[in-house]
Structure formats: C-alpha cells, structure tokens
Design a protein around this motif. Sequence first.
Motif, PDB file in Angstrom:
ATOM      1  N   ALA A 226       0.827  -1.202   0.000  1.00 56.40           N
ATOM      2  CA  ALA A 226       0.000   0.000   0.000  1.00 56.40           C
ATOM      3  C   ALA A 226       0.860   1.250   0.000  1.00 56.40           C
ATOM      4  CB  ALA A 226      -0.929  -0.011   1.220  1.00 56.40           C
ATOM      5  N   ALA A 227       1.903   1.264   0.826  1.00 52.09           N
ATOM      6  CA  ALA A 227       2.774   2.434   0.895  1.00 52.09           C
ATOM      7  C   ALA A 227       3.547   2.618  -0.410  1.00 52.09           C
ATOM      8  CB  ALA A 227       3.738   2.288   2.061  1.00 52.09           C
ATOM      9  N   TRP A 228       4.027   1.523  -0.982  1.00 52.85           N
ATOM     10  CA  TRP A 228       4.783   1.613  -2.233  1.00 52.85           C
ATOM     11  C   TRP A 228       3.919   2.161  -3.360  1.00 52.85           C
ATOM     12  CZ3 TRP A 228       3.735  -0.807  -6.841  1.00 52.85           C
ATOM     13  CH2 TRP A 228       4.719  -0.700  -7.835  1.00 52.85           C
ATOM     14  N   SER A 229       2.694   1.673  -3.466  1.00 46.99           N
ATOM     15  CA  SER A 229       1.838   2.032  -4.601  1.00 46.99           C
ATOM     16  C   SER A 229       1.155   3.378  -4.421  1.00 46.99           C
ATOM     17  CB  SER A 229       0.773   0.956  -4.821  1.00 46.99           C
ATOM     18  OG  SER A 229      -0.153   0.936  -3.746  1.00 46.99           O
ATOM     19  N   GLY A 230       0.844   3.729  -3.175  1.00 53.85           N
ATOM     20  CA  GLY A 230       0.074   4.944  -2.913  1.00 53.85           C
ATOM     21  C   GLY A 230      -1.379   4.831  -3.309  1.00 53.85           C
ATOM     22  N   ALA A 231      -1.820   3.619  -3.630  1.00 52.43           N
ATOM     23  CA  ALA A 231      -3.202   3.402  -4.079  1.00 52.43           C
ATOM     24  C   ALA A 231      -4.061   2.909  -2.924  1.00 52.43           C
ATOM     25  CB  ALA A 231      -3.234   2.395  -5.221  1.00 52.43           C
ATOM     26  N   GLY A 232      -5.324   3.252  -2.970  1.00 48.95           N
ATOM     27  CA  GLY A 232      -6.193   2.948  -1.843  1.00 48.95           C
ATOM     28  C   GLY A 232      -6.861   1.595  -1.888  1.00 48.95           C
ATOM     29  N   ASP A 233      -7.025   1.012  -3.054  1.00 47.88           N
ATOM     30  CA  ASP A 233      -7.696  -0.289  -3.121  1.00 47.88           C
ATOM     31  C   ASP A 233      -6.773  -1.324  -3.729  1.00 47.88           C
ATOM     32  OD1 ASP A 233      -8.531  -0.845  -6.129  1.00 47.88           O
ATOM     33  OD2 ASP A 233      -8.878   1.277  -5.751  1.00 47.88           O
ATOM     34  N   ARG A 234      -7.091  -2.587  -3.494  1.00 47.11           N
ATOM     35  CA  ARG A 234      -6.189  -3.664  -3.870  1.00 47.11           C
ATOM     36  C   ARG A 234      -6.052  -3.817  -5.386  1.00 47.11           C
ATOM     37  NH1 ARG A 234      -8.008  -8.604  -2.557  1.00 47.11           N
ATOM     38  NH2 ARG A 234      -5.908  -9.469  -2.764  1.00 47.11           N
ATOM     39  N   VAL A 235      -7.123  -3.572  -6.126  1.00 50.32           N
ATOM     40  CA  VAL A 235      -7.031  -3.684  -7.582  1.00 50.32           C
ATOM     41  C   VAL A 235      -6.064  -2.638  -8.127  1.00 50.32           C
ATOM     42  CG1 VAL A 235      -8.281  -3.498  -9.756  1.00 50.32           C
ATOM     43  CG2 VAL A 235      -9.314  -4.717  -7.842  1.00 50.32           C
ATOM     44  N   ALA A 236      -6.161  -1.421  -7.628  1.00 47.22           N
ATOM     45  CA  ALA A 236      -5.251  -0.368  -8.082  1.00 47.22           C
ATOM     46  C   ALA A 236      -3.817  -0.675  -7.671  1.00 47.22           C
ATOM     47  CB  ALA A 236      -5.691   0.974  -7.518  1.00 47.22           C
ATOM     48  N   ARG A 237      -3.629  -1.245  -6.503  1.00 54.95           N
ATOM     49  CA  ARG A 237      -2.281  -1.622  -6.082  1.00 54.95           C
ATOM     50  C   ARG A 237      -1.728  -2.712  -6.989  1.00 54.95           C
ATOM     51  NH1 ARG A 237      -3.845  -2.275   0.300  1.00 54.95           N
ATOM     52  NH2 ARG A 237      -4.563  -0.120   0.599  1.00 54.95           N
ATOM     53  N   PHE A 238      -2.565  -3.705  -7.280  1.00 59.85           N
ATOM     54  CA  PHE A 238      -2.112  -4.768  -8.176  1.00 59.85           C
ATOM     55  C   PHE A 238      -1.760  -4.201  -9.542  1.00 59.85           C
ATOM     56  CE2 PHE A 238      -2.859  -7.718 -11.598  1.00 59.85           C
ATOM     57  CZ  PHE A 238      -2.017  -8.762 -11.246  1.00 59.85           C
ATOM     58  N   ALA A 239      -2.612  -3.330 -10.083  1.00 55.83           N
ATOM     59  CA  ALA A 239      -2.348  -2.747 -11.396  1.00 55.83           C
ATOM     60  C   ALA A 239      -1.031  -1.975 -11.390  1.00 55.83           C
ATOM     61  CB  ALA A 239      -3.503  -1.839 -11.807  1.00 55.83           C
ATOM     62  N   ALA A 240      -0.749  -1.268 -10.304  1.00 58.76           N
ATOM     63  CA  ALA A 240       0.513  -0.531 -10.205  1.00 58.76           C
ATOM     64  C   ALA A 240       1.700  -1.494 -10.165  1.00 58.76           C
ATOM     65  CB  ALA A 240       0.494   0.362  -8.961  1.00 58.76           C
ATOM     66  N   LEU A 241       1.561  -2.572  -9.418  1.00 51.63           N
ATOM     67  CA  LEU A 241       2.621  -3.576  -9.377  1.00 51.63           C
ATOM     68  C   LEU A 241       2.880  -4.165 -10.754  1.00 51.63           C
ATOM     69  CD1 LEU A 241       1.708  -5.618  -6.164  1.00 51.63           C
ATOM     70  CD2 LEU A 241       3.848  -4.364  -6.521  1.00 51.63           C
ATOM     71  N   ARG A 242       1.821  -4.558 -11.433  1.00 53.45           N
ATOM     72  CA  ARG A 242       1.984  -5.217 -12.727  1.00 53.45           C
ATOM     73  C   ARG A 242       2.595  -4.257 -13.741  1.00 53.45           C
ATOM     74  NH1 ARG A 242       3.599  -9.762 -14.098  1.00 53.45           N
ATOM     75  NH2 ARG A 242       4.951  -8.420 -15.325  1.00 53.45           N
ATOM     76  N   SER A 243       2.165  -2.994 -13.737  1.00 51.82           N
ATOM     77  CA  SER A 243       2.710  -2.016 -14.655  1.00 51.82           C
ATOM     78  C   SER A 243       4.197  -1.781 -14.386  1.00 51.82           C
ATOM     79  CB  SER A 243       1.939  -0.702 -14.537  1.00 51.82           C
ATOM     80  OG  SER A 243       2.461   0.288 -15.393  1.00 51.82           O
TER      81      SER A 243
END
Length: 249
Positions: A226-243
């Motif tokens: 969560a801290a790395w991505s800065g995104a609030g929901d898990r789907v957005a965090r996953f999308a940030a990781l994959r990108s």
Amino acid sequence: MHVVPLPALADNYIWLLHDDDGQALVVDPGEAAPVERALAAHGWRLRGILLTHHHPDHVGGAPALRERHGAPVYAPDDERIDVATHRVGDGDRIGFDAPAAGFDVVAVPGHTLSHVAYVGEGLLFCGDTLFSLGCGRLFEGTPAQMLASLDRLASLPGDTRVCCGHEYTAQNGRFALTVDPANEALRARVDEVARQRAAGMPSVPVPLASELACNPFLRTGSAAVAAWSGAGDRVARFAALRSAKDAFA
C-alpha cells in the motif's frame, strides 16, 4: 506421487508426475523432446497430458506426445488448443486410475481469458498465472480478473507446492525487493534462490506459504505494498505492481 520439473525451451518448466509403478502425467509440455527423454530414461509410461492455456510454449509438444503415446489431453475450452481430447472448466474434477491421482480445475483468467490451474496431490500447476515471487503478464485479462484469480490460489493450503511455468524467480525477486525491501522472509527467499540457481537447481516447486510471505502480488493488502503504490484499493495496487514489473529491467 513424485513431481519432476523438466527444463524446456528458454526458461520453461514442463511438469512430469509419476508413481512408483512408472505411470506418468505431464503438464504443459511446450516441447516433446524433454518428456520423451525422461520417459525413455526411466521406463515411465505417459497416461495423460494437462494443459493450462493456449500459448505455444505450453502446448507445443502436446500433439506429438498424444500421437506417440495415445494419452488423453485435458485443456480449457478454447478453440486455440486444437489438440484437446477433453475440455475442462472451473469446478471440474479429473481423475486417473494409473497413476492414482486426481485434480480439481480452477479457472484463473488474467494472463489469458481461458487459463486454468490444476490442484491436487498437494500440488498447484498454475501455468503463467502465479510465479514464484511474481505473476504473469496480462495479455488478455484485466487487473481485477488477475487479482481475483490470485486470490483463489492464495486461499489454498499453505503447504501446497507451487509448480509454475517458468524459471523467473531471481528476476522477480529483484523487483519484489524494490517494493518490499524490509521483508525479511523475502530477503531470505532471494538468497535461497541465488544458491539454488548457482547450484543448477530449479527454484520451484515452492510452498504456497512462502509465496504468501514474500510475493508482492499476493500481498496487495499489506502495508508495504500500500505504501509503495500509494493506491487505496487492492485492484489499483495490483495494477501498479503489474505495470511497474512490466517496465522492470
């Protein structure tokens, strides 16, 4: 039941299972030659072929193996896999008398839309959905679909051994450390993989419990991701990781 990873192509694994009587199954034979060598070397008899998805590096050897050994081919319902003799889908159960083994079919769309995994005998054959310390690229599915698929796999017992389709663990580990550098379990796993690869050993199978502790794609609910991505929901965090992983050198 014994499981053997057969290196194939550039970095694929073909998974061969056999019992003490020499009855064998094979998962995702991207080419036939490694399978034929193993069968001939040990006198094993091929009784079935399981395919997770349509990509050539996972199905390329299936036609020759089917023709030579007369083994049934289990595959998702996808016309791009024309070698199949049996179509399988989510919730199906595949059973073999010889070897005595059974597998549940789990739909895991994301890498491809028709991708399936096979779960049984304490093993997870997940193709290109889940890798050790990583996950597959989204060629056809959405981040939400892939995250839901990973969640399904993450719910399996922790002692399930993850048998994935590629030897990507070292590179995945380098990326994972940029996301979760304080994760001691991850650091220990990266060190373990370095030793395994230096010794010419595969980094998989690996217990699912290890992946749950180390793999950022299974840890989208963690404070670190969560801290790395800065995104609030898990789907957005996953999308940030994959990108970010797609662009990682």
